[in-house]
Design a protein around this motif. Structure first.
Motif, PDB file in Angstrom:
ATOM      1  N   ILE A  80       0.836  -1.202   0.000  1.00  0.00           N
ATOM      2  CA  ILE A  80       0.000   0.000   0.000  1.00  0.00           C
ATOM      3  C   ILE A  80       0.871   1.252   0.000  1.00  0.00           C
ATOM      4  CG2 ILE A  80      -1.638   1.334   1.418  1.00  0.00           C
ATOM      5  CD1 ILE A  80      -2.817  -1.211  -0.022  1.00  0.00           C
ATOM      6  N   ASP A  81       0.571   2.171  -0.896  1.00  0.00           N
ATOM      7  CA  ASP A  81       1.312   3.439  -0.864  1.00  0.00           C
ATOM      8  C   ASP A  81       0.443   4.663  -0.663  1.00  0.00           C
ATOM      9  OD1 ASP A  81       0.539   2.931  -3.520  1.00  0.00           O
ATOM     10  OD2 ASP A  81       2.604   2.523  -4.122  1.00  0.00           O
ATOM     11  N   LEU A  82      -0.864   4.472  -0.506  1.00  0.00           N
ATOM     12  CA  LEU A  82      -1.735   5.596  -0.148  1.00  0.00           C
ATOM     13  C   LEU A  82      -2.839   5.096   0.779  1.00  0.00           C
ATOM     14  CD1 LEU A  82      -2.739   8.522  -0.452  1.00  0.00           C
ATOM     15  CD2 LEU A  82      -4.024   7.796  -2.471  1.00  0.00           C
ATOM     16  N   ILE A  83      -3.061   5.862   1.856  1.00  0.00           N
ATOM     17  CA  ILE A  83      -4.112   5.522   2.829  1.00  0.00           C
ATOM     18  C   ILE A  83      -5.126   6.651   2.839  1.00  0.00           C
ATOM     19  CG2 ILE A  83      -4.599   5.214   5.299  1.00  0.00           C
ATOM     20  CD1 ILE A  83      -1.701   4.086   5.554  1.00  0.00           C
ATOM     21  N   ALA A  84      -6.403   6.305   2.702  1.00  0.00           N
ATOM     22  CA  ALA A  84      -7.465   7.312   2.793  1.00  0.00           C
ATOM     23  C   ALA A  84      -8.320   6.981   4.007  1.00  0.00           C
ATOM     24  CB  ALA A  84      -8.311   7.311   1.514  1.00  0.00           C
ATOM     25  N   LEU A  85      -8.237   7.809   5.032  1.00  0.00           N
ATOM     26  CA  LEU A  85      -9.097   7.606   6.204  1.00  0.00           C
ATOM     27  C   LEU A  85     -10.485   8.116   5.847  1.00  0.00           C
ATOM     28  CD1 LEU A  85      -6.782   8.892   9.115  1.00  0.00           C
ATOM     29  CD2 LEU A  85      -6.807   6.646   7.997  1.00  0.00           C
ATOM     30  N   ALA A  86     -11.486   7.265   6.051  1.00  0.00           N
ATOM     31  CA  ALA A  86     -12.860   7.647   5.681  1.00  0.00           C
ATOM     32  C   ALA A  86     -13.784   7.205   6.808  1.00  0.00           C
ATOM     33  CB  ALA A  86     -13.249   6.988   4.356  1.00  0.00           C
ATOM     34  N   GLY A  87     -13.821   8.016   7.867  1.00  0.00           N
ATOM     35  CA  GLY A  87     -14.616   7.642   9.029  1.00  0.00           C
ATOM     36  C   GLY A  87     -13.918   6.563   9.835  1.00  0.00           C
ATOM     37  N   PHE A  88     -12.600   6.636   9.928  1.00  0.00           N
ATOM     38  CA  PHE A  88     -11.825   5.699  10.762  1.00  0.00           C
ATOM     39  C   PHE A  88     -11.721   6.340  12.138  1.00  0.00           C
ATOM     40  CE2 PHE A  88      -7.703   3.729  12.124  1.00  0.00           C
ATOM     41  CZ  PHE A  88      -8.130   2.412  12.084  1.00  0.00           C
ATOM     42  N   MET A  89     -12.346   5.706  13.128  1.00  0.00           N
ATOM     43  CA  MET A  89     -12.560   6.381  14.410  1.00  0.00           C
ATOM     44  C   MET A  89     -11.424   6.144  15.409  1.00  0.00           C
ATOM     45  SD  MET A  89     -15.137   7.977  13.540  1.00  0.00           S
ATOM     46  CE  MET A  89     -15.702   8.774  15.036  1.00  0.00           C
ATOM     47  N   ARG A  90     -10.191   6.121  14.903  1.00  0.00           N
ATOM     48  CA  ARG A  90      -9.051   5.967  15.798  1.00  0.00           C
ATOM     49  C   ARG A  90      -7.940   6.915  15.398  1.00  0.00           C
ATOM     50  NH1 ARG A  90      -9.750   1.914  19.040  1.00  0.00           N
ATOM     51  NH2 ARG A  90     -11.373   0.469  18.388  1.00  0.00           N
ATOM     52  N   MET A  91      -7.236   7.408  16.417  1.00  0.00           N
ATOM     53  CA  MET A  91      -6.048   8.236  16.163  1.00  0.00           C
ATOM     54  C   MET A  91      -4.897   7.303  15.801  1.00  0.00           C
ATOM     55  SD  MET A  91      -5.904  11.554  16.624  1.00  0.00           S
ATOM     56  CE  MET A  91      -4.243  11.937  17.189  1.00  0.00           C
ATOM     57  N   LEU A  92      -4.168   7.651  14.765  1.00  0.00           N
ATOM     58  CA  LEU A  92      -2.974   6.876  14.428  1.00  0.00           C
ATOM     59  C   LEU A  92      -1.803   7.418  15.254  1.00  0.00           C
ATOM     60  CD1 LEU A  92      -3.552   6.809  10.584  1.00  0.00           C
ATOM     61  CD2 LEU A  92      -3.807   4.885  12.171  1.00  0.00           C
ATOM     62  N   SER A  93      -0.925   6.516  15.672  1.00  0.00           N
ATOM     63  CA  SER A  93       0.201   6.941  16.528  1.00  0.00           C
ATOM     64  C   SER A  93       1.207   7.756  15.716  1.00  0.00           C
ATOM     65  CB  SER A  93       0.905   5.712  17.101  1.00  0.00           C
ATOM     66  OG  SER A  93       1.603   5.068  16.048  1.00  0.00           O
ATOM     67  N   PRO A  94       2.046   8.555  16.396  1.00  0.00           N
ATOM     68  CA  PRO A  94       3.098   9.294  15.688  1.00  0.00           C
ATOM     69  C   PRO A  94       3.998   8.363  14.874  1.00  0.00           C
ATOM     70  CG  PRO A  94       2.861  10.123  17.921  1.00  0.00           C
ATOM     71  CD  PRO A  94       1.963   8.920  17.812  1.00  0.00           C
ATOM     72  N   ASP A  95       4.251   7.164  15.372  1.00  0.00           N
ATOM     73  CA  ASP A  95       5.113   6.239  14.626  1.00  0.00           C
ATOM     74  C   ASP A  95       4.438   5.819  13.318  1.00  0.00           C
ATOM     75  OD1 ASP A  95       7.393   4.428  14.298  1.00  0.00           O
ATOM     76  OD2 ASP A  95       5.860   2.872  14.483  1.00  0.00           O
ATOM     77  N   PHE A  96       3.157   5.544  13.389  1.00  0.00           N
ATOM     78  CA  PHE A  96       2.430   5.151  12.171  1.00  0.00           C
ATOM     79  C   PHE A  96       2.440   6.300  11.163  1.00  0.00           C
ATOM     80  CE2 PHE A  96      -0.906   4.336   9.271  1.00  0.00           C
ATOM     81  CZ  PHE A  96      -1.156   2.972   9.263  1.00  0.00           C
ATOM     82  N   VAL A  97       2.162   7.513  11.654  1.00  0.00           N
ATOM     83  CA  VAL A  97       2.116   8.692  10.769  1.00  0.00           C
ATOM     84  C   VAL A  97       3.484   8.909  10.115  1.00  0.00           C
ATOM     85  CG1 VAL A  97       1.821  11.211  10.722  1.00  0.00           C
ATOM     86  CG2 VAL A  97       0.226   9.777  12.025  1.00  0.00           C
ATOM     87  N   ARG A  98       4.550   8.714  10.893  1.00  0.00           N
ATOM     88  CA  ARG A  98       5.899   8.914  10.366  1.00  0.00           C
ATOM     89  C   ARG A  98       6.188   7.938   9.219  1.00  0.00           C
ATOM     90  NH1 ARG A  98      10.530   6.453  11.372  1.00  0.00           N
ATOM     91  NH2 ARG A  98       9.565   5.167  12.984  1.00  0.00           N
ATOM     92  N   ARG A  99       5.756   6.690   9.403  1.00  0.00           N
ATOM     93  CA  ARG A  99       6.004   5.682   8.357  1.00  0.00           C
ATOM     94  C   ARG A  99       5.318   6.027   7.048  1.00  0.00           C
ATOM     95  NH1 ARG A  99       7.477   0.400   9.973  1.00  0.00           N
ATOM     96  NH2 ARG A  99       7.902   0.287  12.195  1.00  0.00           N
ATOM     97  N   TYR A 100       4.114   6.584   7.158  1.00  0.00           N
ATOM     98  CA  TYR A 100       3.330   6.865   5.949  1.00  0.00           C
ATOM     99  C   TYR A 100       3.121   8.365   5.733  1.00  0.00           C
ATOM    100  CZ  TYR A 100       2.529   1.925   5.332  1.00  0.00           C
ATOM    101  OH  TYR A 100       2.722   0.582   5.117  1.00  0.00           O
TER     102      TYR A 100
END
Ligand code: GRF
Length: 199
Positions: A80-100
């Motif tokens: 996967i090279d693109l993620i589209a959050l569409a009503g995803f009811m969780r905060m992504l961690s800083p580590d996850f955000v950094r990776r993507y």
């Protein structure tokens, strides 16, 4: 591009994105749904549309780190090279955000930075705002925050109630989100810092 749509609930934006892919308005190599709730209606939508469902149930994991590690493993296996959050009811961690970083989009039913959070449409009504709207933005470490890509305003009518305003906002979302994903996939949207490799 291989796209993952993350959703936790109804999934009307997921369906709008899939429709645009089917009509070849968005050109992606593959698309999957990532869902964190086994009972979410979006899973039915994905199955009906023949889209691969990756269910990662938060309740099965002791910590957010373990939950996200499981998601990241699946994202890697689907390249996967693109993620589209569409009503995803969780905060992504800083580590996850950094990776993507620069590869995670979110849609929010207000003109950010106004009315962040899960009740943005109701909050705009309760505030008696004269207008509200929809924002598509890159995701960073903070909630409903990060560089704005596209916003469109909607006037709040004196006769509006929650249902009528929600209906117009959702219709606008279903137009804007596929547009942004299409532009991103054709290389027309880049973060100022450029597109970095996935770590
Ligand atoms: C949308 O209003 C979106 O802006 C917000 O969550 C809602 C999801 O709706 N982030 P749906 O599940 O796509 O119908």
């Amino acid at each position: 591009m291989n796209l993952a749509v993350f959703a936790s609930g109804n999934g009307s934006n997921f369906s709008a994105i899939i429709k645009a892919i089917r009509r070849a308005k968005i050109k992606v190599k593959s698309v999957i749904l990532v869902c964190d709730r086994p009972e979410a209606f979006v899973i039915k939508r994905a199955k009906n549309a023949g889209v691969q469902v990756v269910l990662v149930n938060r309740a099965d994991f002791a910590s957010r780190a373990d939950f996200e590690t499981a998601i990241i493993q699946r994202l890697k296996s689907y390249k996967i090279d693109l993620i589209a959050l569409a009503g995803f009811m969780r905060m992504l961690s800083p580590d996850f955000v950094r990776r993507y970083r620069n590869r995670i989009l979110n849609i929010h039913p207000s003109l950010l930075p106004a009315f962040k959070g899960a009740h943005a449409i109701k909050d705009a009504l309760d505030y008696k705002a004269s207008s509200t709207g929809v924002t598509v933005h890159f995701v960073d470490e903070k909630m409903d925050h990060g560089p704005v890509i596209l916003q469109e305003r909607i006037k709040i009518r004196s006769c509006d109630n929650l249902a009528s305003l929600e209906k117009r906002i959702h219709a606008l979302e279903h137009k804007l989100y596929p547009q942004v994903i299409r532009l991103f996939c054709s290389g027309k949207i880049k973060s100022l810092k450029g597109l970095k490799p996935i770590l």
